[in-house]
Structures are given as C-alpha cells and as structure tokens.
Design a protein around this motif. Structure first.
Motif, PDB file in Angstrom:
ATOM      1  N   GLU A  95       0.824  -1.126   0.232  1.00  0.00           N
ATOM      2  CA  GLU A  95       0.085   0.191  -0.069  1.00  0.00           C
ATOM      3  C   GLU A  95       0.959   1.251  -0.141  1.00  0.00           C
ATOM      4  N   VAL A  96       0.423   2.057  -0.854  1.00  0.00           N
ATOM      5  CA  VAL A  96       1.247   3.611  -0.744  1.00  0.00           C
ATOM      6  C   VAL A  96       0.165   4.535  -0.218  1.00  0.00           C
ATOM      7  N   VAL A  97       0.596   5.595   0.465  1.00  0.00           N
ATOM      8  CA  VAL A  97      -0.152   6.668   0.858  1.00  0.00           C
ATOM      9  C   VAL A  97       0.598   7.906   0.241  1.00  0.00           C
ATOM     10  N   LEU A  98      -0.347   8.579  -0.461  1.00  0.00           N
ATOM     11  CA  LEU A  98       0.382  10.026  -0.924  1.00  0.00           C
ATOM     12  C   LEU A  98       0.011  11.000   0.073  1.00  0.00           C
ATOM     13  N   THR A  99       1.196  11.639   0.136  1.00  0.00           N
ATOM     14  CA  THR A  99       1.226  12.710   1.084  1.00  0.00           C
ATOM     15  C   THR A  99       1.939  13.793   0.665  1.00  0.00           C
ATOM     16  N   GLY A 100       1.647  15.152   1.178  1.00  0.00           N
ATOM     17  CA  GLY A 100       2.238  16.289   1.080  1.00  0.00           C
ATOM     18  C   GLY A 100       1.871  17.377   2.071  1.00  0.00           C
ATOM     19  N   ILE A 101       2.553  18.553   2.005  1.00  0.00           N
ATOM     20  CA  ILE A 101       2.094  19.667   2.883  1.00  0.00           C
ATOM     21  C   ILE A 101       0.654  20.118   2.554  1.00  0.00           C
ATOM     22  N   HIS A 102       0.515  20.259   1.178  1.00  0.00           N
ATOM     23  CA  HIS A 102      -0.891  20.667   0.718  1.00  0.00           C
ATOM     24  C   HIS A 102      -1.146  19.630  -0.359  1.00  0.00           C
ATOM     25  N   LEU A 103      -1.591  18.247  -0.183  1.00  0.00           N
ATOM     26  CA  LEU A 103      -1.395  17.347  -1.246  1.00  0.00           C
ATOM     27  C   LEU A 103      -2.296  17.857  -2.531  1.00  0.00           C
ATOM     28  N   SER A 104      -3.394  18.445  -2.239  1.00  0.00           N
ATOM     29  CA  SER A 104      -4.135  18.632  -3.273  1.00  0.00           C
ATOM     30  C   SER A 104      -3.757  19.802  -4.428  1.00  0.00           C
ATOM     31  N   SER A 105      -2.808  20.279  -3.835  1.00  0.00           N
ATOM     32  CA  SER A 105      -1.825  21.399  -4.920  1.00  0.00           C
ATOM     33  C   SER A 105      -1.075  20.640  -5.763  1.00  0.00           C
ATOM     34  N   TYR A 106      -0.976  19.180  -5.533  1.00  0.00           N
ATOM     35  CA  TYR A 106      -0.132  18.469  -6.338  1.00  0.00           C
ATOM     36  C   TYR A 106      -0.209  18.843  -8.045  1.00  0.00           C
ATOM     37  N   GLY A 107       0.854  19.230  -8.641  1.00  0.00           N
ATOM     38  CA  GLY A 107       0.933  19.571  -9.993  1.00  0.00           C
ATOM     39  C   GLY A 107       0.480  21.044 -10.346  1.00  0.00           C
ATOM     40  N   ILE A 108       0.095  21.848  -9.555  1.00  0.00           N
ATOM     41  CA  ILE A 108      -0.404  23.077  -9.733  1.00  0.00           C
ATOM     42  C   ILE A 108       0.759  24.119  -9.505  1.00  0.00           C
ATOM     43  N   THR A 109       1.091  24.987 -10.622  1.00  0.00           N
ATOM     44  CA  THR A 109       2.119  25.727 -10.612  1.00  0.00           C
ATOM     45  C   THR A 109       2.294  27.138  -9.903  1.00  0.00           C
ATOM     46  N   GLY A 110       0.937  27.458  -9.419  1.00  0.00           N
ATOM     47  CA  GLY A 110       0.830  28.578  -8.684  1.00  0.00           C
ATOM     48  C   GLY A 110      -0.628  28.760  -8.310  1.00  0.00           C
ATOM     49  N   GLY A 111      -0.927  29.848  -7.390  1.00  0.00           N
ATOM     50  CA  GLY A 111      -2.266  30.087  -6.986  1.00  0.00           C
ATOM     51  C   GLY A 111      -3.064  29.113  -6.327  1.00  0.00           C
ATOM     52  N   ASN A 112      -4.258  28.982  -6.471  1.00  0.00           N
ATOM     53  CA  ASN A 112      -5.221  27.954  -5.854  1.00  0.00           C
ATOM     54  C   ASN A 112      -6.342  27.470  -6.746  1.00  0.00           C
ATOM     55  N   ASP A 113      -5.961  27.406  -8.069  1.00  0.00           N
ATOM     56  CA  ASP A 113      -7.065  26.838  -8.903  1.00  0.00           C
ATOM     57  C   ASP A 113      -7.007  25.333  -8.983  1.00  0.00           C
ATOM     58  N   PHE A 114      -7.574  24.773  -8.262  1.00  0.00           N
ATOM     59  CA  PHE A 114      -7.647  23.304  -8.342  1.00  0.00           C
ATOM     60  C   PHE A 114      -8.063  22.379  -9.217  1.00  0.00           C
ATOM     61  N   SER A 115      -8.793  22.802 -10.068  1.00  0.00           N
ATOM     62  CA  SER A 115      -9.093  22.174 -11.450  1.00  0.00           C
ATOM     63  C   SER A 115      -7.813  21.946 -12.353  1.00  0.00           C
ATOM     64  N   THR A 116      -6.759  22.674 -11.965  1.00  0.00           N
ATOM     65  CA  THR A 116      -5.461  22.276 -12.591  1.00  0.00           C
ATOM     66  C   THR A 116      -4.526  21.246 -11.751  1.00  0.00           C
ATOM     67  N   SER A 117      -5.234  20.708 -10.785  1.00  0.00           N
ATOM     68  CA  SER A 117      -4.176  19.625  -9.853  1.00  0.00           C
ATOM     69  C   SER A 117      -4.214  18.466 -10.674  1.00  0.00           C
ATOM     70  N   LYS A 118      -2.912  17.910 -10.616  1.00  0.00           N
ATOM     71  CA  LYS A 118      -2.836  16.678 -11.445  1.00  0.00           C
ATOM     72  C   LYS A 118      -2.731  15.387 -10.706  1.00  0.00           C
ATOM     73  N   LEU A 119      -3.427  15.573  -9.485  1.00  0.00           N
ATOM     74  CA  LEU A 119      -3.568  14.499  -8.161  1.00  0.00           C
ATOM     75  C   LEU A 119      -4.190  13.352  -8.778  1.00  0.00           C
ATOM     76  N   SER A 120      -5.608  13.468  -9.445  1.00  0.00           N
ATOM     77  CA  SER A 120      -6.216  12.450  -9.927  1.00  0.00           C
ATOM     78  C   SER A 120      -5.574  11.641 -11.046  1.00  0.00           C
ATOM     79  N   GLY A 121      -4.870  12.426 -11.857  1.00  0.00           N
ATOM     80  CA  GLY A 121      -3.870  11.812 -12.982  1.00  0.00           C
ATOM     81  C   GLY A 121      -3.057  10.794 -12.255  1.00  0.00           C
TER      82      GLY A 121
END
Length: 448
Positions: A198-224
C-alpha cells in the motif's frame, strides 16, 4: 563510524523526510542507536505547527544535549526555520538545517564535523538555512524502505499557498511545488519490489499537486497520478493523505471511483462547522459547500470513511458558534475526527485577533467533541459488521492474552484475526464479525 540517534516530531511529511535522512546515514555507514541512549550525534526533526510543538521541539533538543553534553545536536526543519536567529540562540543546538536542505544532511553534517574537529572548538555553531519563501525547487528524496513494513508514505508535494489565519506552515515550508510523476513511479516500483503493498500519497498541501501557482484546484494533477499508479502491478492499495475540500468536484470523484485500488478513505480538513469561524480562519469555503463535497463522495463510493480535523476555541468562537459546529459534525457523520484546542502561534494573524478563548473553555469544548467523536466512530465501525471486506495485515498483537494478526480494511478500520501465523503483508478477504475492542473489530477470513 560515529553513532547517530534520531527523533521525529510532527506530520507524515516530516516522517518521510526523517526516513530519508536515516536511510542516507545508514548507507554512509553511521551506526544508528536508540535516542534514549548515548550517541555522538542527535538529529531532531522539529515541528512548529503550534506553540506546543515548539515546546516539544525544544524539550527534545535539550534532552539530547543532557544525554551527552559532548555530542553534536542537529535541529532540522520547521522549528528552526520559523525561529531563525532567535531559535539558534539555544545553546543545545550545535547545527541547524532548514527546510529544503534535509536532502543535503550528510555533506552539511560532515563539513560541520570536520570544521569542529580542526578547530578543536566544541562551541562551534553551524547553520544552513534558505529563504524558504523564495524557493521553487522541490527537494528530491527517494526511499527504498520506510519505518512501516507494509504501508509506505510517499511525499509528492511541498509548500502551501492557503495562508489560513492560524497557520505558520506557509512561512516555514514556502510556496507550493511538486515532485515529477516519473520520480514518484520509480520510488513506488522500488518500494513494491521490497514488499510494500500500500502507498499513501502525502504532502504539505496534497491537493496542490501539479499546480504551478495560485489556488485553481481544477489544474491539480492528483487524480491523473492516481490513475497512473492504478496501472502499477505490485501495488494493491492507494491511499490519499489530507485533501483540500475545494478539490472535491463531481468530475474529480468520478475519476477516482474508476480506480479499484484507491481506498475509500478521505480526510477532508474542516476546522470548524460554523461559517462565521471559517471566514475568520480564512478557509475559503462554507459549510454548505463542504457538505456538497461529502455528498459527492458518498454518491460514487459505498459508505466511504470520511475523516477530518476540527479546531475548538478559535478566537471569537462563541458558544452559539460551537453548538453550530457540533451540529454540523453530527450531520456529516464522520468516521474519525481529530480534535484540537486552538493554540496561539506567534507570527500568524489569529495570534493577535480579539476574542481569545480561555483555556478552561477550550478544554470543555474539546472534551464534548471528543465524546461525539467516539460515538460517531463506533457507529461507523458497527455499520461495517457482517460486511465482506479485506484486510492488509501489518503486525502481531497480544489482546487479552491471545495472539492476533492486526491490520486495516480499505476504509482504515482496524481489525484482528486470532492466529499465530505471520500474515504481515498479506491481503485477506473475509467478514468483520464483532467488536473486539473499542477500536478493533474481529475478522473472520473467507473459507474457500
């Protein structure tokens, strides 16, 4: 080779980084010894999320120096990053290493040791700090093994752009930055080859994975990333760390529901069930919006485990606000809740807000929500009795004098099967039959 003792404080990201530093030390030939004993070098991976975390960090640093006054005490991470020159006045600290320099622990430490030996000066101080607010570099680390034997936490992101009014983390971790997908996949394959299921994906603000700036979570690459990990043969389970509620859209949840390996366990940080308090916290969503996210998860997953964090006694929180929060928690029906009494953190807007709550009042509110948490958690576990499930076994444990193999379901319900056979790392299908303890259910394997 010199002996090293280490101690970790704080979050799962800190835990991952500590595992990396330990791995690097072992590969270099250092002897790892228990923290409570005498060592040549003590490394404390510090935390600063609250004033209490600061105090614990100081206590561990002082304890290390008492264990061996001639040792080199290394303070790493958030506490020294936040404290700056003031923290470095602490005579227990010989070497301070800030965030985004943990990967360079070995060369920094060895240069310090060489300088100290050459000067024969036991009072020599050292520090390697960067302006974390200006860095956009992701600190590259990769693990082969972790402290756990069957589940591996994998750091994929660092930094935060949210600036909640109570939180110091954006100031000590910097802005959001992410790890490359191929690097993540390479680490997952190595961990899988070493037996992790099992792997657990973690980060300081995991939902921001792949976002290059700002807070537009529609650009997050987490689901990909989750879709890509789904294709890895050696990994049986994928679990997500704490999520920002605003990333939860129907499209996002629908995509995740197509990943059979994804565990239906979602930690959506709430902090308050009162809109007025959420606004003062600068949380950027309402309780109505939050509940909508919960409904999306329950639409696409069968009775998912939804967990959260709640802060009680935030500045200006009235009894009416608290009752509103309690009512909202009951409405959502969380599986587990982590209840925190608000702790003033110097350097944050909330620390100077009007309406600071007395500690006694915070304690009363906290105790009331802890009681609710037990009630809701028991209700969720009982709802899973007599259902088909599967357990990833992790450890052997003695309960009431009997030997059990203990592990977790995909929903992160803890369960136990009475046997002396070592099942660690195995995934077994079966049924949860009854409550064994308040937080452990009895498991009966499926007989073929």
């Amino acid at each position: 080779m010199k002996s090293v003792a280490f101690h970790n404080l704080g979050c799962k990201v800190n835990g991952y980084e500590m595992d990396y530093m330990l791995q690097a030390l072992q590969e270099k030939g250092y002897t790892i010894v228990p923290f409570d004993g005498r060592a040549d070098i003590y490394i404390i991976n510090t935390c600063t999320v609250t004033n209490i975390a600061d105090r614990k960090s100081r206590q561990m640093l002082h304890r290390a120096k008492r264990l061996n006054p001639e040792s080199v005490v290394v303070a790493v991470g958030c506490y020294v990053q936040a404290g700056g020159e003031e923290a470095l006045k602490d005579m227990s600290i010989d070497l301070a290493i800030g965030n985004n320099k943990k990967k360079d622990l070995i060369p920094i430490l060895e240069e310090f040791l060489t300088n100290r030996e050459n000067r024969k000066d036991k009072t020599l101080k050292g520090r390697t700090m960067t302006d974390i607010g200006k860095t956009d570099e992701y600190e590259a680390m990769e693990l082969q093994r972790t402290a756990e034997h069957t589940r591996a936490f994998i750091k994929i992101q660092d930094g935060c752009n949210q600036f909640c009014s109570y939180c110091i983390i954006p100031y000590v971790r910097g802005r959001i930055r992410s790890r490359g997908q191929e690097e993540i996949l390479h680490e997952v394959r190595r961990l899988s080859a070493n037996g992790y299921r099992e792997v657990v994906l973690t980060g300081i603000h995991l939902s921001s994975y792949g976002i290059t700036g700002g807070n537009d979570f529609s650009t997050s690459k987490l689901s990909g990333l989750v879709l890509r990990l789904q294709q890895e043969e050696g990994i049986e389970r994928i679990r997500l760390g704490s999520l920002e509620p605003r990333i939860i859209t129907e499209e996002f949840v629908r995509t995740l529901s197509e990943c059979g390996k994804l565990c239906p366990h979602f930690h959506l940080s709430l902090q308050s069930g009162c809109d007025r308090v959420l606004e003062r916290m600068n949380r950027k969503y309402s309780t109505k919006e939050y509940y909508e996210k919960v409904c999306f998860l329950r639409k696409y997953f069968d009775d998912p485990a939804i967990t959260t964090d709640v802060i009680v006694g935030f500045p200006g929180e009235t009894m009416e606000d608290f009752e509103e929060t309690k009512g909202f928690l009951e409405k959502v029906g969380f599986y587990e809740m982590h209840i925190f009494k608000y702790s003033k953190r110097q350097g944050t807007p909330a620390a100077i807000m009007d309406g600071q709550i007395k500690e006694a009042d915070k304690a009363l509110r906290s105790n009331e929500l802890l009681g609710l948490e037990k009630e809701l958690s028991a209700r969720y576990r009982q709802a899973h009795l007599h259902k088909q499930t599967e357990i990833l076994f992790e450890e052997e444990k003695k309960i009431n004098g009997r030997i059990y193999q203990v592990g977790h379901t995909k929903e992160y319900i803890r369960a136990a099967y009475e046997t002396q056979e070592n099942l660690s790392g195995q995934i077994v299908k079966g049924v949860l039959t009854k409550m064994l303890m308040s937080d452990i259910l009895l498991f009966q394997p499926q007989i073929h």
